[in-house]
Design a protein around this motif. Structure first.
Motif, short mmCIF file in Angstrom:
data_model
loop_
_atom_site.label_atom_id
_atom_site.label_comp_id
_atom_site.label_asym_id
_atom_site.label_seq_id
_atom_site.Cartn_x
_atom_site.Cartn_y
_atom_site.Cartn_z
N UNK A 30 0.87 -1.17 0.00
CA UNK A 30 0.00 0.00 0.00
C UNK A 30 0.90 1.22 0.00
N UNK A 31 0.44 2.31 -0.61
CA UNK A 31 1.20 3.56 -0.65
C UNK A 31 0.31 4.71 -0.20
N UNK A 32 0.91 5.86 0.01
CA UNK A 32 0.19 7.03 0.51
C UNK A 32 -1.06 7.32 -0.31
N UNK A 33 -2.16 7.53 0.38
CA UNK A 33 -3.42 7.86 -0.28
C UNK A 33 -4.26 6.67 -0.69
N UNK A 34 -3.69 5.46 -0.67
CA UNK A 34 -4.48 4.29 -1.04
C UNK A 34 -5.64 4.11 -0.06
N UNK A 35 -6.80 3.82 -0.61
CA UNK A 35 -7.96 3.46 0.20
C UNK A 35 -8.00 1.93 0.18
N UNK A 36 -8.21 1.36 1.35
CA UNK A 36 -8.17 -0.10 1.44
C UNK A 36 -9.23 -0.60 2.41
N UNK A 37 -9.46 -1.87 2.34
CA UNK A 37 -10.46 -2.52 3.17
C UNK A 37 -9.81 -3.64 3.97
N UNK A 38 -10.13 -3.70 5.26
CA UNK A 38 -9.72 -4.82 6.10
C UNK A 38 -10.97 -5.67 6.30
N UNK A 39 -10.89 -6.92 5.90
CA UNK A 39 -12.01 -7.85 6.02
C UNK A 39 -11.59 -8.97 6.96
N UNK A 40 -12.55 -9.44 7.77
CA UNK A 40 -12.18 -10.51 8.70
C UNK A 40 -13.28 -11.54 8.88
N UNK A 41 -12.85 -12.69 9.32
CA UNK A 41 -13.74 -13.73 9.83
C UNK A 41 -13.01 -14.39 10.98
N UNK A 42 -13.77 -15.06 11.85
CA UNK A 42 -13.17 -15.62 13.05
C UNK A 42 -13.51 -17.10 13.19
N UNK A 43 -12.68 -17.76 13.98
CA UNK A 43 -12.87 -19.19 14.23
C UNK A 43 -12.34 -19.50 15.63
N UNK A 44 -13.10 -20.23 16.40
CA UNK A 44 -12.65 -20.65 17.73
C UNK A 44 -11.81 -21.90 17.58
N UNK A 45 -10.60 -21.88 18.17
CA UNK A 45 -9.70 -23.05 18.14
C UNK A 45 -9.19 -23.27 19.55
N UNK A 46 -9.82 -24.17 20.27
CA UNK A 46 -9.41 -24.45 21.65
C UNK A 46 -9.58 -23.24 22.52
N UNK A 47 -8.52 -22.83 23.22
CA UNK A 47 -8.59 -21.67 24.11
C UNK A 47 -8.48 -20.36 23.34
N UNK A 48 -8.24 -20.43 22.05
CA UNK A 48 -7.99 -19.24 21.25
C UNK A 48 -9.17 -18.87 20.37
N UNK A 49 -9.26 -17.57 20.11
CA UNK A 49 -10.12 -17.06 19.05
C UNK A 49 -9.16 -16.61 17.96
N UNK A 50 -9.34 -17.14 16.76
CA UNK A 50 -8.44 -16.82 15.66
C UNK A 50 -9.17 -15.88 14.69
N UNK A 51 -8.54 -14.74 14.46
CA UNK A 51 -9.04 -13.76 13.51
C UNK A 51 -8.25 -13.92 12.22
#
Length: 130
Positions: free
Chosen positions: A70-91
């Motif tokens: 990414x460079x200066x001025x770029x518009x971007x999107x952060x997309x996520x989904x999650x999954x539970x794995x044992x004691x952890x939540x994974x993003x």
């Protein structure tokens, strides 16, 4: 891959770029963290209030695969989904540049929870409906 459950759009600021004119690699962690916090807000979960209650949600591991810069001025999107794995939540978080839909970063962020200083078995993620 699962369907994304949350998305936020951001714009690269000049001061986030290094001498090569691209976003410094450490800045991507800020983008990812901001997206996770905004996701919690979208679920009516206050990170600050959890902390005040003695519930600490903490990152235990991050893996980031850099694909395109990414460079200066770029518009971007952060997309996520999650999954539970044992004691952890994974993003699972992906960053896309909007001008050409280029995948810029793939990340896996493992989070754990402590309550009153003690590591939990992750049950707090269920009570938070994550």
């Amino acid at each position: 891959m699962k369907d994304y459950i949350f998305e936020i759009q951001l714009k690269v600021r000049d001061y986030e770029c290094d001498i090569q004119g691209v976003v410094n690699n450490a800045v991507y962690q800020n983008y990812l963290e901001h997206a996770r916090h905004e996701y919690l807000h979208s679920k009516a979960i206050s990170f600050k209030e959890l902390t005040e209650q003695g519930i600490l949600l903490m990152v235990s591991r991050i893996e980031m695969d850099f694909k395109n810069s990414l460079t200066s001025g770029d518009v971007f999107s952060v997309k996520l989904w999650i999954e539970r794995q044992g004691v952890k939540m994974v993003f699972f978080e992906d960053i896309y540049r909007l001008s050409d839909n280029a995948l810029c970063l793939k990340a896996r962020v493992e989070a754990i929870a402590k309550i009153d200083g003690k590591l939990t078995r992750g049950e707090v993620f269920e009570t938070l409906n994550l």
